[in-house]
Each structure stands twice: as C-alpha cells, then as structure tokens.
Scaffold this active site. Structure first.
Site, PDB file in Angstrom:
ATOM      1  CE  LYS A 194      -3.642   2.611   2.454  1.00 61.84           C
ATOM      2  NZ  LYS A 194      -4.742   2.277   3.543  1.00 61.84           N
ATOM      3  NE  ARG A 204      -5.976   9.580   2.753  1.00 59.81           N
ATOM      4  CZ  ARG A 204      -4.644   9.913   2.664  1.00 59.81           C
ATOM      5  NH1 ARG A 204      -4.208  11.158   2.464  1.00 59.81           N
ATOM      6  NH2 ARG A 204      -3.849   8.822   2.843  1.00 59.81           N
ATOM      7  CE  LYS A 216      -3.795   8.257   6.466  1.00 59.23           C
ATOM      8  NZ  LYS A 216      -5.097   7.225   6.202  1.00 59.23           N
ATOM      9  CD  GLU A 232       5.466  -3.715   4.227  1.00 62.48           C
ATOM     10  OE1 GLU A 232       4.737  -4.696   5.020  1.00 62.48           O
ATOM     11  OE2 GLU A 232       5.723  -2.890   4.748  1.00 62.48           O
ATOM     12  CE  LYS A 247      -6.027   2.061  -0.685  1.00 60.42           C
ATOM     13  NZ  LYS A 247      -6.515   2.132   0.724  1.00 60.42           N
ATOM     14  CB  SER A 273     -11.273   7.076  -4.156  1.00 64.24           C
ATOM     15  OG  SER A 273     -10.126   7.612  -3.503  1.00 64.24           O
ATOM     16  CE1 TYR A 312     -15.010   3.587  -3.408  1.00 64.56           C
ATOM     17  CE2 TYR A 312     -12.757   3.621  -4.581  1.00 64.56           C
ATOM     18  CZ  TYR A 312     -13.395   3.451  -3.591  1.00 64.56           C
ATOM     19  OH  TYR A 312     -12.782   3.392  -2.392  1.00 64.56           O
TER      20      TYR A 312
HETATM   21  C1  PBG Z   1      -7.774   3.281   5.173  1.00 64.28           C
HETATM   22  C2  PBG Z   1      -8.067   3.260   3.930  1.00 64.28           C
HETATM   23  C3  PBG Z   1      -7.593   4.185   2.870  1.00 64.28           C
HETATM   24  C4  PBG Z   1      -8.265   3.517   1.741  1.00 64.28           C
HETATM   25  C5  PBG Z   1      -8.646   2.234   1.817  1.00 64.28           C
HETATM   26  N1  PBG Z   1      -8.438   2.043   3.132  1.00 64.28           N
HETATM   27  C6  PBG Z   1      -7.370   5.804   2.946  1.00 64.28           C
HETATM   28  C7  PBG Z   1      -5.923   5.811   3.409  1.00 64.28           C
HETATM   29  O1  PBG Z   1      -5.053   5.192   3.646  1.00 64.28           O
HETATM   30  O2  PBG Z   1      -5.655   7.070   3.576  1.00 64.28           O
HETATM   31  C8  PBG Z   1      -8.375   4.384   0.333  1.00 64.28           C
HETATM   32  C9  PBG Z   1      -9.172   3.780  -0.841  1.00 64.28           C
HETATM   33  C10 PBG Z   1      -9.381   4.487  -1.751  1.00 64.28           C
HETATM   34  O3  PBG Z   1      -8.659   5.775  -1.941  1.00 64.28           O
HETATM   35  O4  PBG Z   1     -10.293   4.369  -2.745  1.00 64.28           O
HETATM   36  N2  PBG Z   1      -6.631   3.016   5.607  1.00 64.28           N
END
Ligand code: PBG
Length: 323
Positions: A194, A204, A216, A232, A247, A273, A312
């Site tokens: 991720k 968000r 993050k 990982e 991701k 997203s 989505y």
């Molecule tokens: C939470 C999480 C996130 C997403 C999925 N789980 C946001 C982030 O890590 O800030 C993002 C999914 C998306 O953008 O569709 N940890």
C-alpha cells in the site's frame, strides 16, 4: 510477409477466441460507504456515482448489485466526528453502526461475501491509521487496537478482514487474535503493498478521514519502491495472509505483476478512489469514453495478474457486461 498478426484480429469472433485475459463480475469487489441513520443516500462530490448509505438504503442497493451478479463488498464507515478519539474506541464499541450493518447484511444476504477495513483512520481523532504520540505513529501499541477492531468485525459476521493500516506485524497479530477467539475461518486480505498515494483523496472526503496533520509516509510505502513490495508481501504471506493486495492499482501494475509471479496465493488490486475520479471527471468533459475507459482499466489489472479487483466502477461495469 510470413507473420501477419492482423489476421488474428480480423473479426470480432476471432478476436474473442484468442483473447488472453478474461474479466467477469465474479472478479469484482465493490467498496461501499456507510453512515449511521436511515433514509440516507448522500452523494460524494469527488466520487460521482458513489454514495454514503444508511443500512436501510444499503440493503436495497446491495440487492440491486446482487441482481447484477456482484457478490463481494468492502465496507467503510463514515463516522461522526463526535465519536472519534485517539484510540479509535468506537471501532469496537457495541453501539457501532458499522458492526450492526455487517450482521444485518449477512442475515439478509447470507450468500454475499463481506470484507471490512482494519485501520484506525475512520475512527481516529488524529486521522491516522495508527496510534499517535508526540506526532509519531506508534507501531506495536497500535496492534492491540487493530486486534480488537478485527475481532469485533469477526463477531459481527465478516468474511474477510482487510488490514489497511501498514503497521509491521499486524497480520500475525490479527491472525493469532482471531484464532485464539475461535475465528480461524475468517480470512485476511492484507493490504500488502500500500503506497503513500495522491489517489486516496475522494475516499478521505467520503469518510472525512484525512490526517489532521502530517502525512502517511512513515507507514505507507514510497511509490518509487518495488523490491520493498516483495518484502511486505513476504511478511504478510508468512504471517498468514490468505490474499495479498496491491494499492493503488493503475500506477502499480508492475507491482501486481511481480507479486503474482512470486506468491502462490490470490493477488488483488485496489482501483482506488482517485483513479476512478479521474475517469469520471474526464468522461464528464467528454474527453474519454467512460465505458471504454473502465473496461480497459479493469482488463489491464487482470492482465497484470490481479485475481480480483476492488473498484468503484463495479456496478457500472457489471451493468455494462450484462447489456
Ligand atoms: C484506510 C484506507 C484508505 C483507503 C482504503 N483504506 C485511505 C488511506 O489509507 O488514507 C483508500 C481507498 C481509496 O482511495 O479508494 N486506511
């Protein structure tokens, strides 16, 4: 010319016959946003076609998805600010509407598969995935919170737990905690690779879960790194993850590919997203053809090696292939 590749493209039937990659509705996981209350279907401005649902409206939405063949859903809670605290205690509270919704959905649709997210951010007053002290994201101190969250979801009836927090050791911690409490049948799809990405913005917005300060980058991965994704993935594999996720997906097709080559468990891709928002925006302007673009994007992820895709676009794509 001895080799004329165009001969294998000359009719639609031949093209279909030699098509190397297939995608069907069975490969799709639909992320959905949930809010407490009733009668709610709230638009998310930065993510057109997606909504925050209350449980009653969600039941109807899930039914219409099931009618299209979508059987797997990943759920995310939009939590009221007043319920957030530094230890994400609402995530495992008995009053949690999200946990109640899991039970209700499994009761109404026993045949569907439900996935959850395990990370502190939707419940955290800091907006971070882990516990914060003096501006630092604590690793080992976060694990017991993730354990409680995962166990509460398992008790509510979740099928697949999705740790998205990127703390070290979380898969082993959650696996042990679930097993010790009699939930050895609950799966873990780990967000293994991720990345600290620009493409989580609309998500968000949907949850109002952006970090209150900082970023993050001390837990999510550097987009420049590929070998680190193997590390990982290896840790998550050894810690007992049933499936490994990459991701975002679109900028990371090479990561999907390399994980697929190296691990003999299912690899999933999260078409996040911001990736979807770009297409919605361009299609709205008439700059790309929406149906053509989403088909191409989803097949590219399957071609790279994704067994399943969180997207989505799931409902629109399912509608498209049914037509
Ligand atoms: C939470 C999480 C996130 C997403 C999925 N789980 C946001 C982030 O890590 O800030 C993002 C999914 C998306 O953008 O569709 N940890």
């Amino acid at each position: 010319m001895e080799r004329r590749p165009r001969r294998n493209r000359k009719t639609a039937t031949i093209r279909k016959m030699v098509e190397e990659t297939k995608i069907g509705v069975e490969h799709l996981i639909y992320p959905i946003f949930l809010k407490d209350g009733s009668g709610i279907k709230e638009e998310i401005p930065s993510l057109p076609n997606n909504y925050r649902w209350s449980i009653d409206t969600l039941l109807k939405e899930v039914e219409s998805c099931v009618n299209l063949g979508i059987m797997t859903f990943d759920m995310f809670p939009a939590v009221d600010e007043s319920l957030k605290d530094s230890i994400a205690s609402y995530s495992y509270s008995e009053d949690n509407f999200y946990l109640k919704a899991i039970s209700k959905l499994k009761q109404e649709f026993p045949e569907i598969v439900l996935m959850s997210d395990v990370a502190m951010d939707p419940y955290s007053s800091d907006g971070h995935d882990g516990l914060v002290a003096d501006g630092k994201i604590l690793n080992d101190e976060t694990l017991p919170i993730l354990n409680k969250m995962a166990l509460a979801q398992a008790q509510a009836g979740i099928d697949i737990i999705g740790p998205s927090d990127m703390m070290d050791g979380r898969v082993a911690a959650i696996r042990n905690h679930l097993d010790e409490n009699g939930y050895s049948e609950v799966s873990i799809m780990s967000y293994s690779a991720k990345y600290a990405s620009a493409f989580y913005g609309p998500f968000r917005d949907a949850l109002n879960s952006a970090p209150k300060y900082g970023d993050k980058k001390t837990y999510q991965m550097n987009p420049a790194n590929k070998r680190e994704a193997l590390l990982e993935a290896e840790l998550d594999y050894l810690e007992g993850a049933d499936m490994l996720m990459v991701k975002p997906a679109l900028c990371y097709l090479d990561i999907i590919h390399v994980l697929k080559e190296n691990f003999n468990i299912p690899i999933t891709a999260y078409n996040v997203s911001g990736e979807c928002a770009m297409i919605y925006a361009a299609a709205e302007k008439g700059w790309v053809n929406y149906n053509h673009a989403i088909s191409e994007i989803l097949i590219s992820m399957r071609r790279a090696g994704a067994d399943a895709i969180l997207t989505y676009f799931a409902k629109d794509f399912a509608t498209l292939i049914k037509e």
